[in-house]
Design a protein around this motif. Structure first.
Motif, PDB file in Angstrom:
ATOM      1  N   THR A  72       0.863  -1.178   0.000  1.00 20.82           N
ATOM      2  CA  THR A  72       0.000   0.000   0.000  1.00 20.82           C
ATOM      3  C   THR A  72       0.909   1.241   0.000  1.00 20.82           C
ATOM      4  O   THR A  72       2.124   1.116   0.180  1.00 20.82           O
ATOM      5  CB  THR A  72      -0.913   0.046   1.246  1.00 20.82           C
ATOM      6  OG1 THR A  72      -0.129   0.432   2.374  1.00 20.82           O
ATOM      7  CG2 THR A  72      -1.572  -1.291   1.518  1.00 20.82           C
ATOM      8  N   GLY A  73       0.313   2.396  -0.159  1.00 22.92           N
ATOM      9  CA  GLY A  73       1.086   3.637  -0.139  1.00 22.92           C
ATOM     10  C   GLY A  73       1.730   3.906   1.207  1.00 22.92           C
ATOM     11  O   GLY A  73       2.748   4.594   1.299  1.00 22.92           O
ATOM     12  N   ASP A  74       1.152   3.344   2.280  1.00 30.31           N
ATOM     13  CA  ASP A  74       1.673   3.576   3.633  1.00 30.31           C
ATOM     14  C   ASP A  74       2.739   2.571   4.042  1.00 30.31           C
ATOM     15  O   ASP A  74       3.418   2.753   5.048  1.00 30.31           O
ATOM     16  CB  ASP A  74       0.528   3.506   4.655  1.00 30.31           C
ATOM     17  CG  ASP A  74      -0.514   4.570   4.401  1.00 30.31           C
ATOM     18  OD1 ASP A  74      -0.133   5.651   3.937  1.00 30.31           O
ATOM     19  OD2 ASP A  74      -1.702   4.315   4.664  1.00 30.31           O
ATOM     20  N   GLY A  75       2.802   1.460   3.311  1.00 28.60           N
ATOM     21  CA  GLY A  75       3.745   0.402   3.675  1.00 28.60           C
ATOM     22  C   GLY A  75       3.272  -0.929   3.129  1.00 28.60           C
ATOM     23  O   GLY A  75       2.255  -1.001   2.454  1.00 28.60           O
ATOM     24  N   GLY A  92       7.901  -0.208   5.729  1.00 26.62           N
ATOM     25  CA  GLY A  92       7.509   1.081   5.176  1.00 26.62           C
ATOM     26  C   GLY A  92       7.196   0.927   3.687  1.00 26.62           C
ATOM     27  O   GLY A  92       7.248  -0.185   3.158  1.00 26.62           O
ATOM     28  N   PRO A  93       6.887   2.040   3.005  1.00 29.25           N
ATOM     29  CA  PRO A  93       6.592   1.957   1.572  1.00 29.25           C
ATOM     30  C   PRO A  93       7.826   1.576   0.753  1.00 29.25           C
ATOM     31  O   PRO A  93       8.943   1.926   1.123  1.00 29.25           O
ATOM     32  CB  PRO A  93       6.135   3.370   1.211  1.00 29.25           C
ATOM     33  CG  PRO A  93       6.018   4.115   2.479  1.00 29.25           C
ATOM     34  CD  PRO A  93       6.768   3.392   3.528  1.00 29.25           C
TER      35      PRO A  93
END
Lengths: 135, 69
Positions: A72-75, A92-93
């Motif tokens: 995902t964009g967040d990780g 993390g991302p």
């Protein structure tokens, strides 16, 4: 290997891994890096995620799924399975995917392998000089 | 005249900011995916927007929130 120690080693080796958990085949938590408050929610989430990934990939029985990355964009959330256990980790991302999978597999292997017993030391045969000195 | 310039400058800054946010969100969405690897060496990649991925991605986001709380 001690479960908590294996995960501590994992987070020390891989700076990308932020949190990790190892679940038994029945879903019980063997070890986790998160605190007791968030541990059960983490375990529950991983079980739900594993089931959802199996459904999404058309692997309802779960026999064929070896590993997964949910980015995902967040990780990212990583899942790696063997016959008995599942390890999940968060990063993390844009992590280095291959490296994270490698570290998780190594950690899971550490759970499976029995701790090697220390080999008994071979006794040094007594020499005549030592025997005389003791006497 | 200077007031008009200030307003134009502010509009430019606000527009740039909004553009940057939109671009960031778009690129973040493009990164969202589910990669599944099987024992036999095969692999399935489900992009965001695929119906199969729609149940998986929210669960992963929840796990990330839980572990970072």
């Amino acid at each position: 290997m001690d479960g908590a120690q294996a995960l501590t080693d994992l987070t020390e080796i891989s700076s990308q891994i932020q949190a990790a958990i190892v679940l038994d085949a029945d879903g019980s938590t063997l070890a986790t890096t998160v605190d007791e408050q968030r541990g059960p929610e983490f375990a529950q989430g991983v079980q739900e995620l594993l089931a959802a990934v199996q459904r999404a990939a058309g692997d309802e029985g779960g026999g064929g799924l070896a590993q997964a990355e949910i980015a995902t964009g967040d990780g990212s959330v990583f899942l790696v399975r063997d016959e008995q256990r599942t390890i999940a980790a968060t990063t993390g991302p844009e992590p280095t995917v291959g490296l994270v999978f490698y570290d998780l597999k190594s950690c899971l292997r550490g759970f499976s392998e029995p701790k090697p017993k220390p080999k008994p030391r071979a006794r040094k045969p007594k020499t005549d000089d030592e025997g005389d000195a003791a006497a | 005249m200077p007031r008009r310039r200030a307003v134009a400058g502010l509009a430019l800054v606000a527009g740039s900011f909004a553009g940057a946010v939109a671009l960031r969100r778009r690129s973040a969405r493009r990164r969202d995916r589910v990669d599944v690897y099987f024992d036999d060496g095969s692999m399935v990649s489900l992009a965001d927007g695929a119906p199969e991925a729609s149940t998986v991605l929210p669960l992963a986001r929840r796990i990330l929130e839980t572990t970072r709380a």
